[in-house]
Structures are given as C-alpha cells and as structure tokens.
Scaffold this active site. Structure first.
Site, PDB file in Angstrom:
ATOM      1  N   HIS A   1       1.992   4.146  -3.207  1.00  0.00           N
ATOM      2  CA  HIS A   1       1.964   5.611  -3.176  1.00  0.00           C
ATOM      3  C   HIS A   1       3.274   6.178  -3.731  1.00  0.00           C
ATOM      4  O   HIS A   1       3.279   7.118  -4.533  1.00  0.00           O
ATOM      5  CB  HIS A   1       1.781   6.115  -1.742  1.00  0.00           C
ATOM      6  CG  HIS A   1       0.404   5.939  -1.188  1.00  0.00           C
ATOM      7  ND1 HIS A   1      -0.736   6.266  -1.880  1.00  0.00           N
ATOM      8  CD2 HIS A   1      -0.009   5.482   0.031  1.00  0.00           C
ATOM      9  CE1 HIS A   1      -1.796   6.008  -1.120  1.00  0.00           C
ATOM     10  NE2 HIS A   1      -1.384   5.525   0.041  1.00  0.00           N
TER      11      HIS A   1
ATOM     12  N   HIS B   1       0.839  -1.204   0.000  1.00  0.00           N
ATOM     13  CA  HIS B   1       0.000   0.000   0.000  1.00  0.00           C
ATOM     14  C   HIS B   1       0.873   1.253   0.000  1.00  0.00           C
ATOM     15  O   HIS B   1       0.700   2.149  -0.832  1.00  0.00           O
ATOM     16  CB  HIS B   1      -0.910  -0.007   1.237  1.00  0.00           C
ATOM     17  CG  HIS B   1      -1.780   1.207   1.360  1.00  0.00           C
ATOM     18  ND1 HIS B   1      -3.120   1.188   1.081  1.00  0.00           N
ATOM     19  CD2 HIS B   1      -1.493   2.489   1.733  1.00  0.00           C
ATOM     20  CE1 HIS B   1      -3.630   2.400   1.272  1.00  0.00           C
ATOM     21  NE2 HIS B   1      -2.660   3.211   1.675  1.00  0.00           N
ATOM     22  N   GLU B   2       1.839   1.296   0.916  1.00  0.00           N
ATOM     23  CA  GLU B   2       2.697   2.483   1.014  1.00  0.00           C
ATOM     24  C   GLU B   2       3.631   2.607  -0.195  1.00  0.00           C
ATOM     25  O   GLU B   2       3.821   3.700  -0.730  1.00  0.00           O
ATOM     26  CB  GLU B   2       3.507   2.434   2.315  1.00  0.00           C
ATOM     27  CG  GLU B   2       2.677   2.573   3.575  1.00  0.00           C
ATOM     28  CD  GLU B   2       1.858   3.857   3.609  1.00  0.00           C
ATOM     29  OE1 GLU B   2       2.311   4.877   3.034  1.00  0.00           O
ATOM     30  OE2 GLU B   2       0.765   3.854   4.191  1.00  0.00           O
TER      31      GLU B   2
END
Length: 223
Positions: free
Chosen positions: A29, A25-26
């Site tokens: 980004h 998820h990170e």
C-alpha cells in the site's frame, strides 16, 4: 489443517507466512501511494520490511492465534499504512490502485509459496525439514489467499471498498464512505455468525484452483 501437529509446531509453521503476508501487504500500500504522489507512509517509516512496524498486538497476534488454536476461520489485521488521499495526483482513482496493491501482493506471495511447495515435491515424500517446508508453504498459500479475498470484500475500510469507491461516481462513493465507521462491526458480525466463511468459501476455492493451474500443482483442496 495440520491435526497431527502440536501447538508449538503449528505456531512455528504459521509464524513466518503470517508475518510476511501482513508486512508485504501493508508495505505494498505504501509503495503504491508513494508512486502516485503520497509520501506519508515513507515519512513515518512504514515502508520498512520490519514486521514489528506493522504488527497490531490484538489483530496480528492474539485474534489469529486464538482462531488458529480453536480451528476457526483464520482472521486478523495489521496496523494500516497511513495514506493521505488528498496527496495523490488523482485522489479517488489512485486510491483504488493503492488499495488494490495489498491484495495483489498477497496473490503474488501465494504464487511464491506455491512454487516452494512444488519444489518440495521434487524431493519425494520427504522427512523432517522437507515436511516442515511443505507445511509452511501450504500455510503461506492459505494465509495469503485468505487475506487477498477478505480484503477484496467491497466494504470500507477494507481494500475492496476503496477500490469500488474509486470506480463509481462521486455521489455513490460518498455513500460508501459513510459505511466506513461500521465496516469492522459488519465484519465481526459476519465472522461471529459464521457467514464470513460461507461468503469467502467459493472465491477462495476459485483462486486456489487458478493458482494450482498456473503452477501445475494438483488441486490442494484447502478451502
């Protein structure tokens, strides 16, 4: 969710799905930010797939661990990947895509765990390792769908708030930005009151049905 398991078995089943979910998820980004012109996360080594670079001791370990043991709504966070919005070629619009990359990565991971679950059914009832794999796949679906829906709540600093800020006119976006210092308190209040689970329940059930339909799985009834 797995009442017949002891604490160690529960932790063993959830650890890999949780670490993968927050890490990708990170990193998603950061990958999206780099694509749109900001290399901050890359320079700081935050595009690594090493979970230790993204783990927040409280938000990633203590809070979700306690909630998991207590049977509460699973909730947590990782260290946010830094993004310098001013470095993006179209700051507000591209920030919306950067924000959306995280939840979308969770949906893709949910699909991957769903495929693994479907594969496990081809081995019949299964024993030992097959059952463990099946439980881990279910945990992977659960954590990724929760992270996806949670982060799409339109309250900054959640991803949904940043997506909305990139779509609305500038004056409205500035008003949304003012909510950011209060965003975490709003979330904690919703969690403590029990409203967060009620708020997320319908979209979670909807996304789960969509995922089951896409993969040809029976309805799992996880939410």
């Amino acid at each position: 969710m797995f009442p017949e398991l002891n604490t160690l078995q529960t932790l063993a089943i959830w650890t890999v799905p949780v670490l993968l979910a927050i890490t990708l998820h990170e990193v998603s980004h950061g990958w999206a930010a780099r694509y749109f012109g900001d290399h901050t996360a890359e320079r700081l080594g935050r595009l690594s797939l090493n979970p230790l670079r993204h783990v927040d001791p409280v938000g990633t370990v203590i809070v979700p661990g306690l909630l998991l043991m207590l049977g509460g709504f699973l909730f947590g966070w990782a260290k946010p990947v830094p993004v310098a919005m001013q470095n993006l070629r179209k700051p507000r619009q591209h920030m919306a895509w950067v924000a959306l990359a995280g939840p979308m990565s969770n949906f893709v991971m949910g699909l991957a765990w769903g495929l693994l679950l479907k594969l496990s059914f081809s081995f019949g009832g299964g024993e030992g390792p097959i059952v463990f794999l099946r439980y881990m796949a279910v945990a992977g679906i659960v954590i990724n769908l929760i992270l996806m829906v949670l982060n799409l709540i339109p309250v900054p600093p959640l991803d949904g708030g940043r997506v909305i800020a990139g779509l609305v006119p500038e004056p409205v976006a500035r008003q949304l930005d003012r909510l950011e210092p209060w965003g975490l308190l709003i979330l904690v209040g919703l969690l403590a009151s029990g409203m967060l689970g009620h708020l997320m329940g319908p979209p979670l059930a909807l996304v789960e049905r969509a995922l089951s339909t896409l993969l040809g799985l029976p309805s799992l009834g996880l939410f």
